[in-house]
Design a protein around this motif. Structure first.
Motif, PDB file in Angstrom:
ATOM      1  N   ARG A 211     -11.375   6.361  -5.379  1.00 36.61           N
ATOM      2  CA  ARG A 211     -12.019   6.600  -4.092  1.00 36.61           C
ATOM      3  C   ARG A 211     -12.498   5.306  -3.471  1.00 36.61           C
ATOM      4  NH1 ARG A 211     -17.090   9.666  -4.439  1.00 36.61           N
ATOM      5  NH2 ARG A 211     -17.318   8.276  -6.185  1.00 36.61           N
ATOM      6  N   ALA A 212     -12.835   4.370  -4.349  1.00 37.40           N
ATOM      7  CA  ALA A 212     -13.485   3.161  -3.857  1.00 37.40           C
ATOM      8  C   ALA A 212     -12.494   2.076  -3.478  1.00 37.40           C
ATOM      9  CB  ALA A 212     -14.448   2.646  -4.926  1.00 37.40           C
ATOM     10  N   VAL A 213     -11.223   2.388  -3.585  1.00 36.43           N
ATOM     11  CA  VAL A 213     -10.234   1.351  -3.298  1.00 36.43           C
ATOM     12  C   VAL A 213     -10.187   1.066  -1.811  1.00 36.43           C
ATOM     13  CG1 VAL A 213      -7.767   0.840  -3.345  1.00 36.43           C
ATOM     14  CG2 VAL A 213      -8.856   1.939  -5.289  1.00 36.43           C
ATOM     15  N   GLY A 214     -10.179  -0.190  -1.464  1.00 38.86           N
ATOM     16  CA  GLY A 214     -10.295  -0.601  -0.071  1.00 38.86           C
ATOM     17  C   GLY A 214      -8.996  -0.562   0.704  1.00 38.86           C
ATOM     18  N   SER A 215      -7.989   0.062   0.188  1.00 40.00           N
ATOM     19  CA  SER A 215      -6.796   0.275   0.989  1.00 40.00           C
ATOM     20  C   SER A 215      -6.116   1.471   0.355  1.00 40.00           C
ATOM     21  CB  SER A 215      -5.872  -0.933   0.998  1.00 40.00           C
ATOM     22  OG  SER A 215      -4.962  -0.864  -0.054  1.00 40.00           O
TER      23      SER A 215
ATOM     24  N   GLU B  33     -11.803   4.074 -10.270  1.00 39.89           N
ATOM     25  CA  GLU B  33     -12.501   4.329  -9.015  1.00 39.89           C
ATOM     26  C   GLU B  33     -11.542   4.410  -7.850  1.00 39.89           C
ATOM     27  OE1 GLU B  33     -14.705   1.000  -7.567  1.00 39.89           O
ATOM     28  OE2 GLU B  33     -14.237  -0.223  -9.272  1.00 39.89           O
TER      29      GLU B  33
ATOM     30  N   ASP C 107      -3.839   1.574  -1.534  1.00 42.64           N
ATOM     31  CA  ASP C 107      -3.149   1.152  -2.737  1.00 42.64           C
ATOM     32  C   ASP C 107      -3.304   2.187  -3.855  1.00 42.64           C
ATOM     33  OD1 ASP C 107      -3.700  -1.329  -5.223  1.00 42.64           O
ATOM     34  OD2 ASP C 107      -1.809  -0.578  -4.473  1.00 42.64           O
TER      35      ASP C 107
ATOM     36  N   ASN D 230      -8.632  -9.578 -12.538  1.00 43.65           N
ATOM     37  CA  ASN D 230      -9.277  -8.441 -11.874  1.00 43.65           C
ATOM     38  C   ASN D 230      -8.563  -8.102 -10.570  1.00 43.65           C
ATOM     39  OD1 ASN D 230     -10.114 -10.714 -10.447  1.00 43.65           O
ATOM     40  ND2 ASN D 230     -12.090  -9.806  -9.915  1.00 43.65           N
ATOM     41  N   SER D 231      -7.258  -8.405 -10.506  1.00 45.61           N
ATOM     42  CA  SER D 231      -6.575  -8.184  -9.242  1.00 45.61           C
ATOM     43  C   SER D 231      -6.115  -6.750  -9.069  1.00 45.61           C
ATOM     44  CB  SER D 231      -5.382  -9.119  -9.104  1.00 45.61           C
ATOM     45  OG  SER D 231      -4.469  -8.897 -10.156  1.00 45.61           O
ATOM     46  N   LEU D 232      -5.787  -6.067 -10.157  1.00 46.30           N
ATOM     47  CA  LEU D 232      -5.331  -4.685 -10.004  1.00 46.30           C
ATOM     48  C   LEU D 232      -6.547  -3.783  -9.936  1.00 46.30           C
ATOM     49  CD1 LEU D 232      -2.282  -4.605 -12.364  1.00 46.30           C
ATOM     50  CD2 LEU D 232      -2.292  -4.322  -9.907  1.00 46.30           C
ATOM     51  N   THR D 233      -6.572  -2.928  -8.961  1.00 39.05           N
ATOM     52  CA  THR D 233      -7.730  -2.058  -8.821  1.00 39.05           C
ATOM     53  C   THR D 233      -7.787  -1.107 -10.004  1.00 39.05           C
ATOM     54  OG1 THR D 233      -6.393  -0.602  -7.467  1.00 39.05           O
ATOM     55  CG2 THR D 233      -7.794  -2.172  -6.335  1.00 39.05           C
ATOM     56  N   SER D 234      -8.995  -0.870 -10.446  1.00 44.12           N
ATOM     57  CA  SER D 234      -9.185  -0.050 -11.629  1.00 44.12           C
ATOM     58  C   SER D 234      -8.839   1.399 -11.327  1.00 44.12           C
ATOM     59  CB  SER D 234     -10.643  -0.150 -12.067  1.00 44.12           C
ATOM     60  OG  SER D 234     -10.960   0.908 -12.920  1.00 44.12           O
TER      61      SER D 234
ATOM     62  N   PRO E  31       0.839  -1.193   0.000  1.00 48.16           N
ATOM     63  CA  PRO E  31       0.000   0.000   0.000  1.00 48.16           C
ATOM     64  C   PRO E  31       0.877   1.247   0.000  1.00 48.16           C
ATOM     65  CG  PRO E  31      -0.012  -1.041   2.160  1.00 48.16           C
ATOM     66  CD  PRO E  31       0.745  -1.949   1.252  1.00 48.16           C
TER      67      PRO E  31
END
Lengths: 198, 273
Positions: B218-222, B216, B224, B209-213, B52
């Motif tokens: 704002r919507a990332v859960g860490s 979004e 990262d 689908n492992s890399l966060t898009s 992160p």
């Protein structure tokens, strides 16, 4: 009838008995539709999960009511508690507006550390009663399949955190996706509107 | 009992029992490894970092991760092989596969389940126009799985061999958008003995689908910060590696039901000893 057909029927009978014997102890949901239709229903994913009461469930178990679905994990320190708070508020508003029944399904991203007991403790900590909230764990490959089905991203990081998109998904009673929202209150109000018009 | 049975029969007929395929896979330790290559374990530097990022700090590049030894299909899955799968699993045939798992382009150019009995001159071409769910189901039916992105990229990296030639091969392929597919057995091998990881088709990975898009953040859960554009490129392993940017961005643009004429797959397997 060939022997394979017999085996299949026996298997179906067995599966039928097994499905009858598992119960979450909550009020039984509406009966399953006669087929997992329509073709865009997420309930076509027939993977088996364990809920916080250790009952084996498939997602189709939740058919017959609106479902809010999200993926979280109990070691999540920042976003997940916020998502849960958002969902609780959403459920409050939902029930206050006397909309048809809703059930929340939270699926763990962290099959390595989350167990039914951990989910039970999480539910207790956040006051998530079992009649409205189901928390599920499943095999790693099945967690990935569900994340793909929901259009989510997630990745396990080296420090144990899991980076994941923060989506709340609204499913219709037959399991097709009605809408999604980022887990923030402002976006989530739009989901309530969707229920009223569907 | 009868109506319960009928409900279940219809449900099973209409649904795709991926769970059953996994049970098959688990029970069947006799996955066909004859056309698989053992890739020895080693260190691999992911294209984007896994740590992160703290706000305000300069993004750091990825640290190497250990890729455990694994088995990888020597070549992409062919149309012939996929046709055999379709014969065994009719719920995956075009027209029967559910729209939640495949899009409208699924198997638009075949193969059919009937193909194994007929001569299909394209039978040895890589199968394409298959969704992630279809690829996942195929691998599970073989007692295998899809390779992870790390595993696939690690195999492509070929232990550092022939990197310049590899980059050129990939970039040449990108420049010829409608190049003809080659039979899987004719694809060149790399140093590991794996065919066609470059220059043939895009390939599905288990965790595409492992890399966060980047769309979004704002919507990332860490915290990262794997944003693809702009600042995200600062944390890439090699900002000159245009080919890698293409692969990672293609993966991030996909959804599980998508199909493409240039997108196929191969399977992988854990090494048991």
């Amino acid at each position: 009838m060939n022997p394979i057909h017999n085996v299949l029927l026996a298997g179906l009978a067995g599966a039928c008995l097994i499905s009858l014997s598992f119960s979450t102890g909550a009020a039984p949901p509406a009966p399953l539709p006669t087929a997992i239709a329509p073709a865009n229903s997420l309930y076509s994913l027939a993977t088996v999960w364990q809920d916080q009461n250790k009952a084996n469930v498939k997602l189709a178990h939740y058919a017959g009511q609106y479902v809010l679905m999200a993926m979280i994990y109990t070691h999540c320190k920042d976003m997940c508690p916020m998502t849960v708070a958002t969902l609780r508020k959403l459920v409050e508003d939902w029930q206050a507006q006397k909309l048809p029944p809703v059930h929340v399904v939270l699926v763990s991203l962290d099959e390595a550390r989350d167990t039914p007991q951990a989910l039970q403790a999480f539910a207790a900590e956040y006051h998530l009663p079992a009649d409205t909230w189901s928390l599920l764990v499943g095999a790693r490959a099945d967690v990935r399949r569900l994340s793909v089905l929901l259009g989510m991203s997630y990745q396990k990081l080296e420090n144990g955190d899991i980076a994941h998109s923060n989506l709340i998904t609204l499913l219709a009673p037959d399991g097709h996706m009605l809408g999604q929202a980022a887990g923030f209150t402002a976006d989530v109000a739009a989901l309530l509107k969707l229920v009223k018009t569907n | 009992m009868t109506s319960c049975l009928r409900r279940l029969t219809l449900a099973l007929a209409a649904s795709v029992s991926l769970a059953n395929l996994d049970a098959l896979a688990a029970a069947n330790d006799t996955a066909d490894k004859t056309s698989m290559v053992r890739i020895p374990g080693g260190l691999f530097t992911p294209f984007f970092p896994r740590d992160p990022q703290t706000d305000g700090a300069l993004p750091s590049k990825a640290r190497p991760v250990t890729v455990a030894a694994f088995l990888l299909d020597e070549r992409p899955v062919s149309r012939r092989e996929f046709a055999v799968f379709l014969a065994q699993y009719p719920q995956w045939r075009r027209g029967q596969a559910l729209t939640v798992f495949v899009d409208a382009g699924y198997l638009r150019d075949g193969p059919d389940a009937a193909a194994p009995q007929t001569v299909d001159k394209d039978a040895d071409l890589p199968v394409t126009q298959v969704s992630w769910f279809a690829a996942d189901a195929y691998c599970a039916a073989q007692g295998k799985r899809l390779p992870s992105t790390d595993e696939w990229e690690y195999a492509l990296a070929d232990d550092g061999r022939n990197q310049a030639a590899l980059q050129q091969q990939i970039l040449t392929w990108y420049e010829r958008p409608n190049s003809r597919l080659s039979p899987v057995t004719a694809l060149p091998t790399n140093g590991y003995g794996v065919r066609g990881l470059a220059g043939a088709i895009w390939e599905w990975t288990e965790d595409f689908n492992s890399l966060t898009s980047g769309a979004e953040p704002r919507a990332v859960g860490s915290k990262d910060r794997n944003l693809f554009c702009g600042g995200g490129s600062l944390s890439a392993r090699d900002a000159q590696d245009y080919a890698a940017f293409m692969r990672y961005s293609t993966r991030m643009s996909l959804q599980g039901s998508y199909t493409m004429s240039s997108l196929g797959f191969r399977c992988a397997l854990d090494v048991t000893q």
